[in-house]
Design an enzyme around this catalytic site. Structure first.
Site, PDB file in Angstrom:
ATOM      1  N   ASP A 114      17.682  54.640  69.749  1.00 56.27           N
ATOM      2  CA  ASP A 114      17.755  53.646  70.831  1.00 56.27           C
ATOM      3  C   ASP A 114      16.872  53.855  71.789  1.00 56.27           C
ATOM      4  OD1 ASP A 114      19.388  52.031  72.733  1.00 56.27           O
ATOM      5  OD2 ASP A 114      20.526  53.848  73.623  1.00 56.27           O
ATOM      6  N   ARG A 117      34.480  56.250  64.118  1.00 58.41           N
ATOM      7  CA  ARG A 117      33.573  56.624  63.113  1.00 58.41           C
ATOM      8  C   ARG A 117      34.022  56.466  61.986  1.00 58.41           C
ATOM      9  NH1 ARG A 117      29.674  60.042  65.768  1.00 58.41           N
ATOM     10  NH2 ARG A 117      30.587  61.259  67.348  1.00 58.41           N
TER      11      ARG A 117
HETATM   12  P1  IMP Z   1      18.453  57.665  72.114  1.00 57.44           P
HETATM   13  O1  IMP Z   1      18.065  59.177  72.578  1.00 57.44           O
HETATM   14  O2  IMP Z   1      18.788  57.045  73.351  1.00 57.44           O
HETATM   15  O3  IMP Z   1      17.662  57.103  71.212  1.00 57.44           O
HETATM   16  O4  IMP Z   1      20.048  57.749  71.390  1.00 57.44           O
HETATM   17  C1  IMP Z   1      20.125  57.635  70.098  1.00 57.44           C
HETATM   18  C2  IMP Z   1      21.485  58.240  69.907  1.00 57.44           C
HETATM   19  O5  IMP Z   1      22.434  57.815  70.895  1.00 57.44           O
HETATM   20  C3  IMP Z   1      22.244  57.684  68.676  1.00 57.44           C
HETATM   21  O6  IMP Z   1      21.947  58.933  67.915  1.00 57.44           O
HETATM   22  C4  IMP Z   1      23.700  57.767  68.889  1.00 57.44           C
HETATM   23  O7  IMP Z   1      24.386  58.889  68.665  1.00 57.44           O
HETATM   24  C5  IMP Z   1      23.719  57.316  70.173  1.00 57.44           C
HETATM   25  N1  IMP Z   1      23.731  55.798  70.449  1.00 57.44           N
HETATM   26  C6  IMP Z   1      22.651  54.958  70.828  1.00 57.44           C
HETATM   27  N2  IMP Z   1      23.117  53.840  70.801  1.00 57.44           N
HETATM   28  C7  IMP Z   1      24.393  53.710  70.172  1.00 57.44           C
HETATM   29  C8  IMP Z   1      25.611  52.778  69.904  1.00 57.44           C
HETATM   30  O8  IMP Z   1      25.282  51.307  69.917  1.00 57.44           O
HETATM   31  N3  IMP Z   1      26.524  52.995  69.456  1.00 57.44           N
HETATM   32  C9  IMP Z   1      26.883  54.360  69.139  1.00 57.44           C
HETATM   33  N4  IMP Z   1      26.003  55.155  69.468  1.00 57.44           N
HETATM   34  C10 IMP Z   1      24.829  55.009  69.888  1.00 57.44           C
END
Ligand code: IMP
Ligand code: MG
Length: 171
Positions: free
Chosen positions: A100, A162
């Protein structure tokens, strides 16, 4: 109640996961591989992915949690569960559910990189490239998504959903 809208059904997910496994089998042919799954979101994805791999594979897990706003460039990522085994000299593939903003992936790949692997690549089921806030490029991606919050197939909202076998967008 939150409304769920089907994004990818189980057959579509299974086909895409097998395509990723096929690519990994070519790229890591005759290579010992350590697959590191990121808990909890990647648990189901990594379970399916490793069963499509035909080389010698070791499986390990880490868990991370992040705090601070996603818009905050100082967002902290904490490793809450560490590796059991060594990665020294090994070819390592980190597997997570969603890429993300990239804060988690950057922190986790730094953490794994400190363990002195021979190589480190990353694989995500879903890449939300438009939301990236740090420069991070994944090596393997299942699906690309422009916007929306995804649940099911290991992914949660407040720890729910989940166990759903399909992937949904949450309203
Ligand atoms: P980042 O550090 O923002 O890249 O976050 C990534 C993590 O956030 C992922 O491994 C997920 O655990 C969580 N995450 C981000 N987007 C989603 C989503 O749309 N659904 C569920 N979990 C998400
Ligand atoms: Mg996660």
């Amino acid at each position: 109640m939150n409304r769920l809208e089907l994004l990818y059904g189980r057959a579509e997910i299974a086909a895409r996961v097998q395509e990723l496994a096929d690519r990994l089998n070519r790229d890591y042919a005759r290579t010992n591989l350590i697959v590191v799954g990121v808990l909890k979101g990647a648990a189901i994805f990594v379970a399916d992915l490793v069963r499509g791999l035909d080389g010698p594979v070791l499986l390990d897990f880490v868990e991370a949690s992040s705090y601070g706003s996603g818009r905050d460039s100082s967002r902290r990522v904490r490793i809450t569960s560490h590796l059991r085994g060594s990665l020294a000299g090994a070819h390592v593939l980190m597997v997570d559910d969603i890429l993300d903003t990239g804060f988690s992936a950057r922190a986790l790949s730094r953490y794994l990189g400190e363990k002195r692997p021979a190589s480190l690549k990353t694989c995500f089921l879903i890449d939300k490239a438009a939301r990236r806030q740090v420069d991070f490029r994944p090596d393997y991606v299942g699906f690309r998504l422009d916007e929306g919050f995804v649940v099911g197939y290991g992914m949660d909202h407040a720890e729910r959903y989940r166990n759903l076998p399909d992937l949904y967008l949450l309203d």
